[in-house]
Design an enzyme around this catalytic site. Structure first.
Site, PDB file in Angstrom:
ATOM      1  N   PHE A   1       0.854  -1.181   0.000  1.00  0.00           N
ATOM      2  CA  PHE A   1       0.000   0.000   0.000  1.00  0.00           C
ATOM      3  C   PHE A   1       0.892   1.233   0.000  1.00  0.00           C
ATOM      4  CE2 PHE A   1      -2.902   2.957   2.425  1.00  0.00           C
ATOM      5  CZ  PHE A   1      -3.940   2.977   1.506  1.00  0.00           C
TER       6      PHE A   1
ATOM      7  N   GLY B   1       1.866  11.823   5.456  1.00  0.00           N
ATOM      8  CA  GLY B   1       1.652  10.582   6.182  1.00  0.00           C
ATOM      9  C   GLY B   1       0.321  10.679   6.879  1.00  0.00           C
ATOM     10  N   SER B   2       0.335  11.269   8.075  1.00  0.00           N
ATOM     11  CA  SER B   2      -0.921  11.529   8.767  1.00  0.00           C
ATOM     12  C   SER B   2      -1.809  12.453   7.946  1.00  0.00           C
ATOM     13  CB  SER B   2      -0.646  12.145  10.145  1.00  0.00           C
ATOM     14  OG  SER B   2       0.055  11.229  10.971  1.00  0.00           O
TER      15      SER B   2
ATOM     16  N   ILE C   1       7.254   2.012   3.038  1.00  0.00           N
ATOM     17  CA  ILE C   1       6.249   1.144   2.431  1.00  0.00           C
ATOM     18  C   ILE C   1       6.518  -0.313   2.832  1.00  0.00           C
ATOM     19  CG2 ILE C   1       5.142   0.432   0.295  1.00  0.00           C
ATOM     20  CD1 ILE C   1       4.791   3.436   1.136  1.00  0.00           C
ATOM     21  N   THR C   2       5.608  -0.847   3.619  1.00  0.00           N
ATOM     22  CA  THR C   2       5.751  -2.207   4.127  1.00  0.00           C
ATOM     23  C   THR C   2       5.691  -3.227   2.996  1.00  0.00           C
ATOM     24  OG1 THR C   2       4.698  -1.549   6.208  1.00  0.00           O
ATOM     25  CG2 THR C   2       4.819  -3.900   5.742  1.00  0.00           C
TER      26      THR C   2
ATOM     27  N   GLN D   1       1.995  -8.242  46.034  1.00  0.00           N
ATOM     28  CA  GLN D   1       0.800  -7.515  45.610  1.00  0.00           C
ATOM     29  C   GLN D   1       1.071  -6.502  44.501  1.00  0.00           C
ATOM     30  OE1 GLN D   1      -0.844  -5.942  49.266  1.00  0.00           O
ATOM     31  NE2 GLN D   1      -2.029  -7.802  49.639  1.00  0.00           N
TER      32      GLN D   1
ATOM     33  N   GLN E   1       8.880  -4.735  33.262  1.00  0.00           N
ATOM     34  CA  GLN E   1       9.030  -4.436  34.686  1.00  0.00           C
ATOM     35  C   GLN E   1       8.941  -5.702  35.531  1.00  0.00           C
ATOM     36  OE1 GLN E   1       9.855  -1.436  35.275  1.00  0.00           O
ATOM     37  NE2 GLN E   1       9.895  -1.343  37.510  1.00  0.00           N
TER      38      GLN E   1
ATOM     39  N   GLY F   1      15.496  -7.100  35.610  1.00  0.00           N
ATOM     40  CA  GLY F   1      16.728  -7.057  34.833  1.00  0.00           C
ATOM     41  C   GLY F   1      16.702  -8.018  33.660  1.00  0.00           C
TER      42      GLY F   1
ATOM     43  N   GLU G   1      -0.726   2.951  10.164  1.00  0.00           N
ATOM     44  CA  GLU G   1      -2.159   2.943   9.857  1.00  0.00           C
ATOM     45  C   GLU G   1      -2.919   3.973  10.704  1.00  0.00           C
ATOM     46  OE1 GLU G   1      -4.168  -0.571   8.813  1.00  0.00           O
ATOM     47  OE2 GLU G   1      -2.338  -1.686   8.354  1.00  0.00           O
TER      48      GLU G   1
END
Length: 383
Positions: A122, A130-131, A156-157, A280, A337, A341, A364
């Site tokens: 596409f 773009g946007s 372009i993917t 918790q 998180q 590490g 997209e």
């Protein structure tokens, strides 16, 4: 809308097994080599993944939006690069032809897409568009029975693998907005098309993007999608509405994978004499992720059903893409998180997903564009 639960469940089982047995074990290889093994590509074709949304009349599976979403949730249980390889063909690359193409265009191109012989890309985004898709500068001027295309497309993917481009170009320079844009089907082997080097990206190695440059490229007039000038922007927006639900489903799938990995680690990792899943504050991160994931899944399936029912889902699709992509990013952050590490080290896999999913909030339609689409849709409805 699910047409045949037994058939769909058989497909989902096949995809689930393929993901578990073939794709997950290949994740590290793809991340290291930036290539999906040819054998896996062929298996994707054999499984019918390139034809999920292509009409049955042209050799595809013609999944409804709800069925497609459920398949994408399963595909999301592994690296997003695998989905990306066929994603443009089943999504934004082909759907302009499926929705607005002529019978002759469908007959010529869709069967090859369904088998994976032809990968579609596409070509909308440009260095300065773009946007703001309506500001496209790529031009297509009429010259007899052809149009001559000049301009550049960016990010372009699947462009390095594409057999054709669904191209958005300006055919009427006098019309500066969306009305002057026309959608074309362009053979990727056309003289005058050159590709830039593959982009070096933050994540999603194995999924390739690059610039596409059009220099005096001659495109037959019969390759205008639907045969009418000036309707390209409308086609693009319809395609993106559908694609946003598709991306939402992928976000749900990937978030499920990350949360499952984080939960497994939390149950194995011990600190202060107990598994960290017993603490918790870790439980709070798990609970928040599970809650947001459930909400996103419900949104995806609801919007998919509404589209299948023929409703206008432009605002709903934007809500889905906005919430699901942001949710996926939050789940990724919490997963890192929880791993601590270990989550910052490449061997865990979570570090890779953390980088991979960042793209969902951009392509997209960025999250900010989705906010605008949602708010403007609300204003129009209220007026």
């Amino acid at each position: 809308m699910i047409r045949d639960p037994d058939t769909l469940n058989a497909l989902l089982d096949s995809v689930r097994r393929f993901v578990r047995e073939r794709l997950v074990p290949a994740e590290n290889e793809v991340a290291e080599t930036d290539e999906i093994p040819p054998a896996i590509v062929q298996e994707m074709k054999d499984l019918g993944l390139f034809g999920l949304t292509i009409p049955e009349a042209y050799g595809g599976l013609e999944l409804t939006m709800e069925e497609e979403s459920l398949v994408m949730i399963e595909m999301g249980q592994t690296s997003p690069a695998f989905r990306s390889l066929f994603g443009t063909t089943v999504g934004i690359g082909s759907q302009g032809i499926v929705m607005d193409g002529s019978d002759a265009q469908k007959a010529r191109y869709l069967p090859k897409m369904a088998t994976g012989e032809l990968i579609a890309s596409f070509a909308l985004t440009e260095p300065d568009a773009g946007s703001d898709a309506a500001s496209i500068r790529t031009t297509a001027r009429r010259d007899g029975d052809h149009y001559v295309v000049n301009g550049s497309k960016r990010y372009i993917t699947n462009a390095p693998h594409a057999g054709l481009f669904t191209l958005m170009a300006r055919t009427d320079p006098a019309v500066k907005g969306a009305g002057g844009i026309t959608a074309f089907i362009v053979d990727a082997a056309s003289p005058g098309i050159t590709l830039g080097r593959r982009d070096r990206k933050m994540g999603q190695r194995g999924a390739h993007t690059c610039d596409v440059i059009f220099d005096e490229v001659r495109v037959p007039a019969e390759n205008i999608i639907g045969g009418v000038e000036g309707r390209g922007f409308r086609t693009a927006m319809k395609v993106l509405d559908k694609g946003r639900i598709h991306i939402g489903a992928i976000c749900v799938g990937v978030a499920e994978r990350m949360l499952a990995d984080a939960l497994r680690y939390a149950m194995e990792r011990r600190q202060f004499g107990v598994a960290i899943a017993e603490h918790q504050l870790v439980q709070a991160m798990l609970a928040d992720s599970r809650t947001e994931l459930y909400a996103a899944r419900c949104m995806v399936l609801d919007a998919a059903r509404r589209r299948d029912a023929g409703e206008d889902i432009s605002v709903d699709a934007a809500c889905v893409k906005y919430y699901a992509s942001e949710m996926c990013g939050r789940v990724a952050d919490r997963a890192v998180q929880i791993f601590g590490g270990a989550g910052y080290v490449a061997d865990s896999g979570i570090e890779r997903f953390y980088r991979d999913v960042r793209l969902f909030r951009i392509y997209e339609g960025t999250s900010q564009i989705q906010q605008l689409v949602i708010a403007r849709g609300m204003v129009r409805a209220a007026a």
